[in-house]
Scaffold this motif. Structure first.
Motif, PDB file in Angstrom:
ATOM      1  N   GLU A  32       0.723  -1.273  -0.230  1.00  0.00           N
ATOM      2  CA  GLU A  32       0.082  -0.066  -0.203  1.00  0.00           C
ATOM      3  C   GLU A  32       0.934   1.311   0.078  1.00  0.00           C
ATOM      4  OE1 GLU A  32      -3.827   1.138   2.756  1.00  0.00           O
ATOM      5  OE2 GLU A  32      -1.775   1.345   3.513  1.00  0.00           O
ATOM      6  N   ALA A  33       0.354   2.345  -0.853  1.00  0.00           N
ATOM      7  CA  ALA A  33       1.049   3.559  -0.921  1.00  0.00           C
ATOM      8  C   ALA A  33       0.263   4.742  -1.050  1.00  0.00           C
ATOM      9  CB  ALA A  33       2.255   3.478  -1.754  1.00  0.00           C
ATOM     10  N   PHE A  34       0.666   5.924  -0.705  1.00  0.00           N
ATOM     11  CA  PHE A  34      -0.106   7.033  -0.745  1.00  0.00           C
ATOM     12  C   PHE A  34       0.307   8.113  -1.391  1.00  0.00           C
ATOM     13  CE2 PHE A  34      -1.719   4.842   3.080  1.00  0.00           C
ATOM     14  CZ  PHE A  34      -3.116   5.020   3.134  1.00  0.00           C
ATOM     15  N   SER A  35      -0.465   8.880  -2.057  1.00  0.00           N
ATOM     16  CA  SER A  35       0.106  10.257  -2.818  1.00  0.00           C
ATOM     17  C   SER A  35      -0.127  11.358  -1.920  1.00  0.00           C
ATOM     18  CB  SER A  35      -0.915  10.408  -3.915  1.00  0.00           C
ATOM     19  OG  SER A  35      -0.633  11.691  -4.561  1.00  0.00           O
ATOM     20  N   THR A  36       0.853  12.383  -1.816  1.00  0.00           N
ATOM     21  CA  THR A  36       0.693  13.652  -0.877  1.00  0.00           C
ATOM     22  C   THR A  36       0.901  14.583  -1.797  1.00  0.00           C
ATOM     23  OG1 THR A  36       2.972  13.432  -0.375  1.00  0.00           O
ATOM     24  CG2 THR A  36       1.562  12.242   1.273  1.00  0.00           C
ATOM     25  N   LYS A  37       1.251  14.712  -3.000  1.00  0.00           N
ATOM     26  CA  LYS A  37       1.603  15.741  -3.821  1.00  0.00           C
ATOM     27  C   LYS A  37       0.252  16.269  -4.479  1.00  0.00           C
ATOM     28  CE  LYS A  37       6.117  13.774  -5.423  1.00  0.00           C
ATOM     29  NZ  LYS A  37       6.991  13.389  -6.589  1.00  0.00           N
ATOM     30  N   PRO A  38       0.385  17.571  -4.816  1.00  0.00           N
ATOM     31  CA  PRO A  38      -0.835  18.334  -5.522  1.00  0.00           C
ATOM     32  C   PRO A  38      -0.944  17.393  -6.870  1.00  0.00           C
ATOM     33  CG  PRO A  38       0.590  19.783  -4.725  1.00  0.00           C
ATOM     34  CD  PRO A  38       1.514  18.359  -4.501  1.00  0.00           C
ATOM     35  N   SER A  39      -2.433  17.445  -7.412  1.00  0.00           N
ATOM     36  CA  SER A  39      -2.669  16.783  -8.528  1.00  0.00           C
ATOM     37  C   SER A  39      -2.126  17.512  -9.771  1.00  0.00           C
ATOM     38  CB  SER A  39      -4.341  16.952  -8.888  1.00  0.00           C
ATOM     39  OG  SER A  39      -4.539  16.804  -9.836  1.00  0.00           O
ATOM     40  N   LYS A  40      -1.675  16.722 -10.812  1.00  0.00           N
ATOM     41  CA  LYS A  40      -0.927  17.092 -11.912  1.00  0.00           C
ATOM     42  C   LYS A  40      -1.831  17.196 -13.226  1.00  0.00           C
ATOM     43  CE  LYS A  40       3.474  15.143 -10.819  1.00  0.00           C
ATOM     44  NZ  LYS A  40       4.536  14.281 -11.122  1.00  0.00           N
ATOM     45  N   ILE A  41      -3.295  17.028 -12.697  1.00  0.00           N
ATOM     46  CA  ILE A  41      -4.279  16.980 -13.804  1.00  0.00           C
ATOM     47  C   ILE A  41      -5.079  18.111 -13.522  1.00  0.00           C
ATOM     48  CG2 ILE A  41      -6.314  15.906 -15.042  1.00  0.00           C
ATOM     49  CD1 ILE A  41      -5.365  13.276 -14.456  1.00  0.00           C
ATOM     50  N   GLY A  42      -5.222  19.085 -14.680  1.00  0.00           N
ATOM     51  CA  GLY A  42      -5.981  20.298 -14.248  1.00  0.00           C
ATOM     52  C   GLY A  42      -6.469  20.830 -15.404  1.00  0.00           C
TER      53      GLY A  42
END
Length: 289
Positions: free
Chosen positions: A279-289
């Motif tokens: 299991e892993a998590f994302s903490t970065k802002p979205s790169k889709i916009g």
């Protein structure tokens, strides 16, 4: 396998078939014989004991004999009966898809620890992961992919059978090539067996499962590299990744995910205390916009 005596009871036929299967090298012979018998009789498995002392009907005897011959040839039971129980639900299984394993239920358990509204299932196969998560989370929606159109068709059939197809979008995709959108959760059971390990697999696996679902024909890590490279783009901030792994791949997969910027990597073990899910998590802002 010799013809069954027309005066045999169901129990007699079971004992004789189990002895024959065991003599021909089949493990768990009685368990398999019972599963094949319930399908030959067309009854639920929990009702078999009610029929044990009854004469085995001729038509069912013929079907059972044919089933046992196929099992003696090391064809998996799930292929013979064209289905498998997974997380308490019956899934259609054909030669086009990986036979669902109990170990994969560990991924389901971990996925259900947190709420999610949307998820992506990469390489769905039979659809056992996607369909189960949709059935367990009545408000969730899924984007479900596989590189095999024939596998995707089976997944769609299983989704329809469990009344979740309206909340699933199916697409043929080579890893992330045709994936669009962001998700709360990404799940996958990618082909992780190393080519050098293929010859060590049981005959049932080599004969029953499509090899493209077993190995990447490289080093067993291609799927994890793809997920590591694209997960951040397709996860909402704080979203999760859950992948099934081979028992000796935890360190390599965690390193791939960490190098890609995913955080809080955790390894979960299966019922035999083997590493099975990362299991892993994302903490970065979205790169889709």
């Amino acid at each position: 396998m010799s013809d069954l005596n027309p005066r045999e009871t169901v129990q007699d036929a079971l004992y004789r078939a189990a002895r024959d299967l065991e003599a021909r090298g089949v493990g768990y012979a009685m368990r398999d014989a019972r599963r094949l018998m319930t399908h030959a009789l067309g009854i639920a498995s929990d009702r078999l004991t009610l029929f044990l002392r009854e004469p085995l009907p001729a038509e069912a005897a013929g079907v059972f004999t044919a089933f046992c011959e196929r099992r003696a040839a090391r064809e998996p039971v799930s292929r013979i009966v064209e289905g498998r129980l997974f997380f308490g639900r019956w899934f259609k299984v054909t030669p086009e898809v990986l036979d669902p394993r109990p170990e994969t239920e560990v991924l389901i358990d971990q996925a259900l620890r947190f709420q999610f509204g949307s998820f992506l299932d990469i390489g769905t196969g039979s659809g056992c992961i996607a369909v189960t998560l949709l059935a367990e989370r009545a408000r969730a929606n899924a984007f479900v992919t596989d590189i095999s159109e024939r596998a995707l068709k089976i997944a769609e059939e299983n989704a329809l059978a469990h009344s979740v197809s309206e909340r699933a979008r199916f697409a043929t995709s080579d890893w992330f090539s045709d994936v669009v959108g962001q998700f709360d959760l990404i799940v996958s059971n990618p082909p992780y067996i190393r080519p050098s390990e293929m010859e060590t697999l049981e005959p049932e696996v080599l004969k029953g499962d499509p090899h493209i679902a077993l190995t990447d024909f490289v080093d067993g890590l291609t799927g994890y590299r793809q997920i590591a490279a694209h997960a951040e783009k397709h996860l909402v901030p704080g979203g999760r990744v859950l992948v099934e792994i081979g028992p000796d791949e935890a360190q390599e997969v965690v390193q791939l995910f960490t190098d890609a910027g995913l955080t809080n990597c955790t390894v979960y073990q299966d019922f035999d205390r083997r590493d099975r899910v990362v299991e892993a998590f994302s903490t970065k802002p979205s790169k889709i916009g």
